[in-house]
Design an enzyme around this catalytic site. Structure first.
Site, mmCIF file in Angstrom:
data_model
loop_
_atom_site.group_PDB
_atom_site.id
_atom_site.type_symbol
_atom_site.label_atom_id
_atom_site.label_comp_id
_atom_site.label_asym_id
_atom_site.label_seq_id
_atom_site.Cartn_x
_atom_site.Cartn_y
_atom_site.Cartn_z
ATOM 1 N N ASP A 1 -48.032 90.592 110.611
ATOM 2 C CA ASP A 1 -47.482 90.715 110.663
ATOM 3 C C ASP A 1 -46.715 92.224 110.428
ATOM 4 O O ASP A 1 -47.408 93.022 110.823
ATOM 5 C CB ASP A 1 -47.333 90.737 109.214
ATOM 6 C CG ASP A 1 -45.782 90.546 107.850
ATOM 7 O OD1 ASP A 1 -45.646 89.150 107.560
ATOM 8 O OD2 ASP A 1 -45.451 92.034 108.049
ATOM 9 N N ASN B 1 -43.136 82.273 113.082
ATOM 10 C CA ASN B 1 -42.483 82.549 111.893
ATOM 11 C C ASN B 1 -41.628 83.029 111.408
ATOM 12 O O ASN B 1 -40.891 83.299 110.450
ATOM 13 C CB ASN B 1 -43.583 81.939 110.727
ATOM 14 C CG ASN B 1 -42.928 82.092 109.308
ATOM 15 O OD1 ASN B 1 -41.762 80.942 108.493
ATOM 16 N ND2 ASN B 1 -43.158 82.817 108.771
ATOM 17 N N TYR C 1 -27.419 85.345 112.560
ATOM 18 C CA TYR C 1 -28.428 84.277 112.037
ATOM 19 C C TYR C 1 -28.423 83.483 112.142
ATOM 20 O O TYR C 1 -29.264 82.693 112.983
ATOM 21 C CB TYR C 1 -28.723 84.307 110.391
ATOM 22 C CG TYR C 1 -30.103 83.738 109.927
ATOM 23 C CD1 TYR C 1 -31.523 84.398 109.764
ATOM 24 C CD2 TYR C 1 -29.939 82.576 109.549
ATOM 25 C CE1 TYR C 1 -32.760 83.576 109.632
ATOM 26 C CE2 TYR C 1 -30.634 81.924 108.167
ATOM 27 C CZ TYR C 1 -32.348 82.824 108.946
ATOM 28 O OH TYR C 1 -33.934 81.952 108.485
ATOM 29 N N LYS D 1 -31.536 81.053 114.548
ATOM 30 C CA LYS D 1 -31.795 80.410 114.919
ATOM 31 C C LYS D 1 -31.479 78.850 115.530
ATOM 32 O O LYS D 1 -32.404 77.984 116.008
ATOM 33 C CB LYS D 1 -31.700 79.439 113.439
ATOM 34 C CG LYS D 1 -31.949 80.777 112.041
ATOM 35 C CD LYS D 1 -34.184 81.171 112.600
ATOM 36 C CE LYS D 1 -34.988 81.736 111.716
ATOM 37 N NZ LYS D 1 -36.056 81.037 111.499
ATOM 38 N N ASP E 1 -44.978 94.428 115.694
ATOM 39 C CA ASP E 1 -43.749 93.707 115.681
ATOM 40 C C ASP E 1 -43.526 93.325 116.577
ATOM 41 O O ASP E 1 -43.662 93.017 117.930
ATOM 42 C CB ASP E 1 -42.794 95.205 115.721
ATOM 43 C CG ASP E 1 -41.665 95.469 115.448
ATOM 44 O OD1 ASP E 1 -41.313 94.098 116.267
ATOM 45 O OD2 ASP E 1 -40.853 96.680 115.565
ATOM 46 N N THR F 1 -37.664 82.826 98.839
ATOM 47 C CA THR F 1 -38.868 83.900 98.594
ATOM 48 C C THR F 1 -38.002 85.390 99.256
ATOM 49 O O THR F 1 -37.400 84.966 98.136
ATOM 50 C CB THR F 1 -39.230 83.941 100.184
ATOM 51 O OG1 THR F 1 -38.343 83.989 101.877
ATOM 52 C CG2 THR F 1 -39.879 81.948 100.922
#
Length: 251
Positions: free
Chosen positions: A37, A87, A156, A160, A60, A191
């Site tokens: 992360d 992810n 976005y 994707k 990163d 989330t």
């Protein structure tokens, strides 16, 4: 026997949310897990919560030197991954917009993190797995890359859709090396990434109302398909999209 006994899995963006749920499930199924992360402190807290089967790496994913160094360090320490879940990603609420209104800097930031970051993760995962005789790579996609669900999120959605195409290409290129590449497409999953929606009753009701199963998804809903794709049960699955969206993309 646990389904991932003997495997090592790296999950990016796994200090919280879907990534943390998946990493925790993998550990429960016998895997050693690497919590990767950008927030190193959060990654170490998450790894400590899982226990001795986990270790943390601050990285990163948009910076190739960091991605390359992370994979090299893991290999040197005997933690080269057999499974990689790409992810990590961002969704820039309040900045992403329909194309005519989208600032170029926002577009670049989204593509750098979501698409280029995923590419770099996949690139170095493939290099590692070729030396190990194969492995499983799992990418996190989105319904916005499948249909018009993300009409107000140009950057976005494009990032994707690019991830979906990347998975198919890499799957075809490295199937002969025993490397499988698949994409999981979670629907609206609550989330910390989507608090802009989940904290707005009207916006939340609008999106949940378009889900045939009638509820929002949770990180736990995504664990099972990720486990299947990480395990040898999915040995003949590659280049595919696996929707976990309550039926959203059937509409």
């Amino acid at each position: 026997m646990a389904r991932l006994t003997g495997k090592t899995a790296l999950v990016t963006g796994s200090a919280t949310g879907i990534g943390l749920a998946v990493a925790t499930r993998f550990a429960a199924e016998g895997a050693r897990v690497v919590i990767a992360d950008r927030d190193g402190d959060a990654a170490h807290r998450a790894a400590a919560g899982i226990g001795e089967a986990a270790r943390a790496v601050a990285v990163d994913i948009s910076q190739e030197d960091q991605v390359s160094a992370a994979f090299a360090s893991l290999a040197e320490g005997g933690w080269a991954p057999d499974v990689v879940v790409a992810n990590a990603g961002v969704q820039l609420f309040g900045q992403d917009a329909p194309a005519a209104d989208l600032d170029l800097d926002v577009w670049r930031k989204m593509i750098d993190i979501n698409l280029t970051g995923t590419f770099l993760t996949v690139k170095h995962a493939v290099r590692t797995m070729r030396e190990r005789g194969g492995g499983s790579i799992i990418l996190t996609g989105s319904p916005t890359g499948v249909n018009g669900e993300g009409k107000d999120f140009t950057a976005y959605s494009a990032s994707k859709a690019g991830i979906h195409g990347l998975a198919r290409t890499v799957a075809a290129a490295y199937a002969g090396d025993g490397i499988r590449v698949n994409t999981v497409v979670p629907g609206y999953t609550e989330t910390s990434l989507v608090t802009t929606i989940s904290d707005d009753p009207e916006a939340r009701a609008a999106i949940v109302g378009r889900i045939p199963m009638g509820r929002a998804g949770t990180p736990a809903d995504v664990e099972g398909i990720m486990l299947f794709l990480a395990s040898d049960d999915s040995a003949f699955a590659t280049g595919a999209l696996f929707a976990v969206d309550g039926g959203m993309t059937t509409l």
